[in-house]
Design an enzyme around this catalytic site. Structure first.
Site, mmCIF file in Angstrom:
data_model
loop_
_atom_site.group_PDB
_atom_site.id
_atom_site.type_symbol
_atom_site.label_atom_id
_atom_site.label_comp_id
_atom_site.label_asym_id
_atom_site.label_seq_id
_atom_site.Cartn_x
_atom_site.Cartn_y
_atom_site.Cartn_z
ATOM 1 N N HIS A 17 -1.652 6.680 5.466
ATOM 2 C CA HIS A 17 -0.833 6.325 4.308
ATOM 3 C C HIS A 17 -0.348 7.607 3.631
ATOM 4 O O HIS A 17 -0.947 8.675 3.824
ATOM 5 C CB HIS A 17 -1.632 5.500 3.298
ATOM 6 C CG HIS A 17 -1.821 4.070 3.686
ATOM 7 N ND1 HIS A 17 -2.855 3.658 4.503
ATOM 8 C CD2 HIS A 17 -1.109 2.951 3.392
ATOM 9 C CE1 HIS A 17 -2.776 2.352 4.684
ATOM 10 N NE2 HIS A 17 -1.723 1.902 4.030
ATOM 11 N N SER A 56 0.790 -1.232 0.000
ATOM 12 C CA SER A 56 0.000 0.000 0.000
ATOM 13 C C SER A 56 0.817 1.274 0.000
ATOM 14 O O SER A 56 0.391 2.290 -0.547
ATOM 15 C CB SER A 56 -0.934 0.015 1.210
ATOM 16 O OG SER A 56 -0.194 -0.055 2.422
#
Length: 360
Positions: free
Chosen positions: A314, A53
């Protein structure tokens, strides 16, 4: 013209022919092996990303429809992902093979699937049939034994349990052994990438193989007003551990994995300092990571509800742009390792790695 002059002219012409033949033969014989013009095969020069990710683009938005939940594919490949901003080797195309949540086994050759997708190395094998790969940038390992994302989720849960101990107290007990167990798996995945390219006719000099580590998405220097569900619900002790120990020791393990496969290494463990999620207080303009994020519309759909928090903590689009700047600088050097650090201009740059110099 007299017969003697005809004879002399013919002799001169024959001499010229002999000399030309000699020069041609000498020239061909002295050429030696010609330098290869880059990667073998046909197709555009291309930069490829592989991993999980942190490099697929999770958190950067603008995901390709096919990887945004369609038929169970949640790889979340973003148009804003790092690979599409890297500039190196005259590449005119970029291909993102990374998939959110992928372990090393999914990057490697084998039968491991992630969100319905087959091995990334196997996908690379198909890609090189139509593209000439100049660089492969990899970010993987956190979803192996370290389970870094899951641990951050555990620290998120610990925030609710005010009477219990910080989650980092439990993590410390076996953290280093988890990192150590991850190292050979990442090395094996990198070697499989080399195997695919070697079988496609590539020499090592034809491409760059780069493993990057993980930037800490959170840090202790956030306003108390955002240490909750409005931004970053973590205990101070846990924020310190993730920033100062977790990301750093994970990076050290990945450095060893890169060395085992003869890959170059880029340390991102301190790349986000001062730009972590929630570090900007009321203004998030200068943050390079997502805060606690809920896709409320996804909660209304059963098959999407379990992914409604997937984007939290993220790198965002700005973060990917900064990381790509550092990767591009590093690829342009011959250095085996470097670290991404903020310069006086406020941007990330490839700098000598403290660990590479022998400092811890």
């Amino acid at each position: 013209m007299s017969r003697s002059r005809w004879w002399l002219a013919g002799l001169a012409l024959a001499g010229v022919v002999v000399l030309v033949a000699v020069f041609v033969l000498v020239d061909v014989g002295d050429q030696g092996p010609t330098e290869r013009p880059g990667p073998p095969g046909t197709g555009p020069l291309t930069v490829v990303s592989m991993g999980d990710s942190t490099i697929s683009g999770e958190g950067a938005g603008d995901y390709t429809p096919r990887t945004n939940g369609r038929a169970g594919n949640w790889c979340h490949r973003s148009a804003n992902a790092l690979v599409h901003k890297v500039r190196y080797g005259g590449a005119v195309e970029s291909v993102n093979l990374a998939c959110s949540g992928a372990p090393s086994g999914h990057v490697a050759l084998g039968d491991v699937k992630q969100y319905t997708e087959p091995s990334q190395a196997a996908q690379l094998r198909e890609l090189v049939k139509t593209h000439r790969v100049v660089a492969v940038v990899v970010a993987v390992g956190a979803n192996d034994e370290p389970h870094f994302s899951r641990l951050i989720s555990e620290c998120f849960t610990a925030w609710f349990m005010e009477t219990g101990s910080p989650c980092s107290e439990r993590i410390k007990a076996d953290w280093q052994s988890r990192v150590d167990a991850m190292v050979p798996k990442v090395t094996a995945a990198l070697r499989d990438i080399r195997t695919v390219l070697r079988q496609a006719g590539y020499d090592r000099e034809d491409y760059e193989l780069l493993l990057q580590s993980y930037a800490s998405p959170i840090g202790a220097g956030i306003p108390e007003s955002l240490r909750n569900l409005n931004g970053c619900p973590f205990r101070i002790d846990d924020l310190k551990w993730v920033e100062q120990t977790g990301a750093v020791s994970l990076s050290a393990g990945l450095r060893r994995a890169a060395a085992g496969a003869g890959a170059r290494f880029l340390d991102l463990s301190r790349a986000g300092e001062g730009h972590e999620a929630c570090s900007g207080g009321d203004r998030a303009d200068n943050e390079w990571f997502t805060r606690f994020t809920v896709e409320w519309d996804d909660l209304k759909v059963v098959e999407r509800a379990s992914h409604a928090l997937q984007e939290s903590f993220h790198p965002n689009a700005k973060g990917h742009e900064q990381f790509a700047r550092c990767v591009s600088e590093f690829l342009a050097t011959n250095d085996p390792a470097a670290a991404c650090l903020e310069g006086q201009d406020g941007n990330l740059h490839a700098a000598p790695s403290p660990v590479a110099r022998g400092n811890s």
